[in-house]
Each structure stands twice: as structure tokens, then as C-alpha cells.
Scaffold this motif. Structure first.
Motif, PDB file in Angstrom:
ATOM      1  N   ASN A 204       0.812  -1.376   0.000  1.00  0.00           N
ATOM      2  CA  ASN A 204       0.031   0.107  -0.065  1.00  0.00           C
ATOM      3  C   ASN A 204       0.638   1.223   0.263  1.00  0.00           C
ATOM      4  O   ASN A 204       1.819   1.265   0.606  1.00  0.00           O
ATOM      5  N   HIS A 208      -2.255   6.658  -2.767  1.00  0.00           N
ATOM      6  CA  HIS A 208      -3.544   6.196  -3.104  1.00  0.00           C
ATOM      7  C   HIS A 208      -4.459   7.267  -2.126  1.00  0.00           C
ATOM      8  O   HIS A 208      -5.686   7.495  -2.158  1.00  0.00           O
ATOM      9  N   HIS A 213      -9.617   6.738  -0.816  1.00  0.00           N
ATOM     10  CA  HIS A 213     -10.693   6.931   0.424  1.00  0.00           C
ATOM     11  C   HIS A 213     -11.475   8.089   0.493  1.00  0.00           C
ATOM     12  O   HIS A 213     -11.147   9.062   0.619  1.00  0.00           O
TER      13      HIS A 213
HETATM   14 FE   LIG Z   1      -5.287   3.220   2.378  1.00  0.00          FE
END
Ligand SMILES: [Fe+2]
Ligand code: FES
Lengths: 396, 171
Positions: A204, A208, A213
Motif C-alpha cells: 500500500n 492512494h 478513500h
Molecule cells: Fe489506505
């Protein structure tokens, strides 16, 4: 133990440091090598926190790679990690996930061990092989060390001292995630088995967060100052301040995202230790994601949540609500992460390389001071991985 | 379990009318979830006072309160609807659930309040068309019955201590 994958000899790793061959996600032989060189090799693996085993006799079952281990808070106060294998014929000594007892009996032939791992008794030992000595048949102990109550174990004698392995930069943020002094109590677990390779689970990135999100935007939660600090040996520390909105219109119960603590900045901390553990502190939630690979295609994660010993009832309750609703596999601001793991895993069964872009100014250089929302922070870990596994890098 | 206790908590210890209302509630609840109708799910709860928890049996047995979902007031239950319908919309992989229920225990708590236990199995089918077990466990409920049955509190306790995927929808 001498696993070998042909991929290591046949595949030439791209010369550009931001290109990762997708083939490394889908090779069972390579996975066996990773177990040996990484999970059973000279790295510290996070197996428990003292808050899970606070009293003498408390134990927890866990895994290092695929190996079952048993973490026991001994009657002498020390927390030890053992192979969860009877010293006789190797049956699992304990099958409960957690419990408390001062003696551990293997039911097969009733060999009995103490909470410090010594052999207490074994029936019919007068008929055992010549030279049998009880002292030589304790549970096999694994090298351990602790930091703020976090219990690390390593199967290798070559692993550097724990603090050296973590690096100076990690010590302070790690202490903060662990409540400042490590005096934590367990609030409970969320356990999930993600259908993805362990490398997809830990990959991750910083890029992002504002994109994947929606909660950040919907809550008008502006990302403030933040940083990412990768280390040469595969760890990453993410730190970010969060500017809290004055009003939260989206939620009927905005108390969920209150920030009550005064111990750290009003923000978010994520630490990823090589190879597979992630620790997070977001608002008042304290979380260690204990993890291990089940096989090449599955990663099991035990999200463990803690409160501090000094918390009053109200604070403990608040942490409990944030623990259960914010950052787990069904969390308001993390469910989407979980949704990506399997997508990455399956999509990576395709030819070519995954090419990281955000923040890459020179593909031939690693950047150890990426910006908060760059994805270059993951590249030092990939480079460390490449070297450990012995992949050749192309010259041009 | 003693004969006395068993007969006190048998389904037949409450009137047929109450049982029918509770059966309707349970059917509406799973029909809503299995059609991804979060507002329908919300409608199963008493809007004056209700709670919903989903946690593993391992936590439950040890008195550890952390859950996959922890909605300790009606506002939190309303917010869960927003999580699914608004916040997470378009980010997760859809999956189809099927809930199968079996009531096992029911008992009057006085006035119009009843406690009930109901076993469940939840299957899920992903986009590839593969069906697996999502969770197996037991609902521990308090139900208000007054012409229509509503959940005062529902605790979904999962025997499945390690779930096979992230969970978008409540159980
Ligand atoms: Fe995340
Ligand atoms: S295998 Fe444990 S006592 Fe024999």
C-alpha cells in the motif's frame, strides 16, 4: 531447506528502480524461497504485544511465516517465544489461540512443560533411549526482543540487534503507536484472511490515500503536513497531521471521529516493518496488524486493538468504538484498502511490470525522502527485497 | 441445560402471534441484506433505541468487545447505512450474500421485550460466480414486539473467527 525458484535465475529485474516484475506475485517456488530467506531469515518478526499476555501464564498462539509459534508470559515475568511443537514427536503443544496456564501438556504422550519452556515430566522415561536427559527436551525457544512491549522474534542468529534493525527514525513513532510507554491492554481482534500474496498486502502506498478513500473528502478531512520515511532495509514510517473539520455533517454520530488524546499530534501514524507487519495510530485508535502468509495466495491479518492502562472508562470506550469502526477490514476509512489487495493480486497475473510513477524524478535513484502522497516510498523496500532474493538487475 | 431452563426458552414458550412477528422481522432483515438494501436493514431496528454489534465468538467468549462492526446507538446504525451507500460506494467488489437462519431460543423479558437466539449461515458469491461461506454463527437479540417486531439490540456472534474477506455489509 534450500528452496529455489527458476524465476530468480531466468528473470532479469528491470534497470529502472520504479518497475516491479509482476511475476514475483505468482510463483509458488519463489514463495518457498521467501519463507526461508525472509520469514525464517535474519529479520525480526512481530509476534505479540505484552498487552495480549499481561499476566504470568498467559499465552498466545501465532505464526512466523508458516511456522506455528507459542508466545508465553513465563512465571518468571519474561515473555518467550517457542516453536509450538512438542519436543517429543512434534505435535502442536497448544491449539487454543489464547489462554492462561502455568503448565503446557502435549496430550499425545503427556509430556509436560513449564511456562518457561522447561520439560517437567515425561511418562515412562526409564525406558527411553540411553543418555536421555529431561534438561535437553524443553520447548525449543526462539530468539526474542521487546520494544515498548512489542514482542519480536527471529529464527536467525545473524539478525542484527533489534534497535539497529529498526533504525533510530522508527523508535519514537513506534513508541507513540504503542501508547508512549507500551503499557497497553488488549481490546480485541478483527481477523481476516485476504486472498492475496503477502507482498500485495504490504505494498500500500502514499499516493492512494486521498484518491481511494472518499471518507477523507466527505468529512472535509484535509491532509495536513505529512511525511514518509523509508529505510534501506524495508521499513516505512508515515506520519501525517489531520486538520479536523469544525463540523461533521456527514455523520449522525460524529463522536466516532473525536480526537481526545493529548499525547501526540492530532494525526495519523502508520509504520510498516519488514516484511509484513503494519502498526497504525489514527485519532485515538491503537492498532497492531499481526500478519503472516498462509500460502502464496493468502495473507492472514490479525488486527489487534489496544487501550492504554491509564485510560479512564470513557477513553477506553472511545478507543473501542474507533477500533471497531474506523481502520479494520470493515472500517470507515480502510475498507477500500482491503478491497484493493485482491484486485492487485489477481490483476498481477498478467505480463510485464508494475510501474510506480508518483514522485519518481529519476527512475535510476531511490528516494529516501518522498513526499507524503508519493508512491516512491515503497521502492526502497522493493530494492531490499530484490537483493535479498538474489534477482539480477538489468544494466540498461 | 436443565429441563426447566429448556422449556422456559423454547420457541413454544412465547405465543404463536409473537413468534410470527419475530419470524417476519428475521425474514425482512435477511431479505434486505441479501438485496443490498441498507435502508431496509435499518428499518429492522427500533428507531428510539437500538444497537448492532458484529464480532467474533473468540472476542465474545473472552469479554473482548472489539467487533467488525460496533454500532452502540441508533445514530451509529444510521451511519453504517451511509458507510455502505455513500462513503464506500464504487470502491469495493460487489458480492451477493444469502443468509440462512434457524431460530433456537426465545423468551419473554417482560412487557413487550423478548430475547431470541437464532443460528445463521451466510454464503457469499463473488463476481467470478464462486460461492463460499462468509460466516457461521448466532444472533443474540433483544426484540420489541408490539404489533410489529423491531430489534432493540442485535449481536451477531461469528464462529468464523477469521473471515475470508473484508465485510461491506452487516451480517
Ligand atoms: Fe489506505
Ligand atoms: S508428541 Fe508430544 S508427547 Fe509425544
Amino acid at each position: 531447506m534450500n528452496a529455489h525458484s527458476d524465476l530468480v535465475t531466468s528473470l532479469e529485474w528491470p534497470a529502472n528502480l520504479n518497475e516491479i516484475p509482476k511475476a514475483v506475485f505468482d510463483d509458488p517456488d519463489l514463495y518457498k524461497m521467501e519463507l526461508e530467506k525472509i520469514f525464517y531469515g535474519p529479520e525480526w518478526q512481530v509476534v505479540a504485544h505484552r498487552g495480549e499476555v499481561p499476566e504470568k501464564g498467559d499465552f498466545k498462539r501465532f505464526y512466523i511465516g508458516e511456522m506455528p509459534v507459542l508466545v508465553i508470559h513465563g512465571e518468571d515475568g519474561q515473555v518467550r517465544v517457542f516453536h509450538n511443537a512438542c519436543s517429543h514427536r512434534g505435535a502442536l503443544v497448544e491449539t487454543k489461540n489464547r489462554g492462561s496456564q502455568l503448565e503446557f501438556e502435549c496430550p499425545y504422550h503427556r509430556w509436560l512443560f513449564s511456562s518457561t519452556g522447561e520439560m517437567i515430566g515425561c511418562p515412562n522415561s526409564n525406558q527411553f533411549s540411553p543418555g536421555f536427559k529431561k534438561e535437553n527436551f524443553g520447548l525449543r525457544e526462539i530468539r526474542t526482543d521487546e520494544y515498548c512491549g512489542l514482542v519480536f522474534a527471529t529464527l536467525s542468529d545473524d539478525t542484527p540487534d533489534l534497535k539497529e534493525w529498526m533504525g533510530e527514525r522508527m523508535l519514537d513513532p513506534l513508541a507513540r503507536i504503542l501508547g508512549g510507554d507500551g503499557r497497553l491492554r488488549l481490546l480485541g481482534y478483527q481477523k481476516v484472511n485476504y486472498a492475496c500474496n503477502w507482498k500485495a498486502y504490504v505494498d500500500n502506498d502514499g499516493y492512494h490515500a486521498p484518491l481511494l478513500h472518499p471518507a477523507f473528502k466527505l468529512l472535509n478531512w484535509q491532509g495536513g503536513r505529512g511525511s514518509q520515511t523509508p529505510t534501506e532495509n524495508g521499513h516505512i514510517v508515515f506520519e501525517a497531521d489531520l486538520t479536523m473539520p469544525d463540523r461533521v455533517d456527514l455523520l449522525d454520530d460524529p463522536s466516532l471521529i473525536d480526537f481526545k488524546g493529548t499525547d501526540t499530534s492530532n494525526g495519523s501514524l502508520v509504520i510498516s516493518t519488514f516484511p509484513i507487519t503494519v502498526l497504525t495510530k489514527h485519532l485515538d485508535m491503537l492498532n497492531v496488524r499481526f500478519a503472516f502468509p498462509r500460502d502464496n495466495d493468502h495473507t492472514e491479518v490479525h488486527y489487534a486493538y489496544f487501550r492504554h492502562e491509564d485510560d479512564d472508562e470513557e477513553m477506553a470506550r472511545h478507543r473501542l468504538r474507533q477500533a471497531s469502526n474506523l481502520l479494520g477490514p470493515s472500517g470507515m476509512i480502510s475498507l477500500e484498502d482491503a478491497a484493493i489487495f485482491t484486485r492487485i493480486h489477481h490483476g498481477n497475473i498478467s505480463p510485464g511490470n508494475a510501474i510506480f510513477q508518483k514522485g519518481v524524478s529519476d527512475p535510476r535513484q531511490l528516494n529516501f525522502t518522498p513526499a507524503q502522497n508519493d508512491e516512491t516510498g515503497n521502492l526502497p523496500r522493493w530494492e531490499y527485497y530484490r537483493k535479498l532474493m538474489g534477482f539480477r538487475r538489468a544494466q540498461s | 441445560m436443565s429441563d426447566q431452563v429448556r422449556s422456559d426458552t423454547r420457541l413454544s414458550s412465547v405465543s404463536r402471534d409473537v413468534r410470527d412477528q419475530i419470524a417476519d422481522l428475521q425474514a425482512d432483515y435477511i431479505a434486505a441484506l441479501d438485496s443490498q438494501d441498507m435502508k431496509g436493514w435499518l428499518a429492522s431496528f427500533d428507531e428510539n433505541n437500538s444497537s448492532y454489534f458484529c464480532r467474533s465468538k473468540e472476542n465474545e467468549d473472552e469479554g473482548l468487545e472489539v467487533g467488525y462492526m460496533f454500532d452502540d446507538c441508533h445514530e451509529r446504525i444510521c451511519d453504517r447505512v451511509k458507510f455502505v451507500d455513500e462513503i464506500w460506494a464504487g470502491t469495493f467488489e460487489e458480492y451477493q450474500t444469502r443468509h440462512f437462519l434457524q431460530p433456537t431460543r426465545c423468551k419473554s423479558l417482560g412487557e413487550d421485550l423478548y430475547s431470541a437466539q437464532t443460528n445463521f449461515t451466510v454464503m457469499y458469491t463473488d463476481d467470478a460466480g464462486i460461492t463460499k461461506v462468509l460466516a457461521s454463527g448466532c444472533y443474540d437479540d433483544e426484540i420489541v414486539v408490539n404489533g410489529v417486531a423491531r430489534l432493540r439490540s442485535r449481536k451477531a456472534v461469528l464462529d468464523t473467527n477469521v473471515v475470508p474477506r473484508y465485510m461491506v455489509y452487516p451480517i
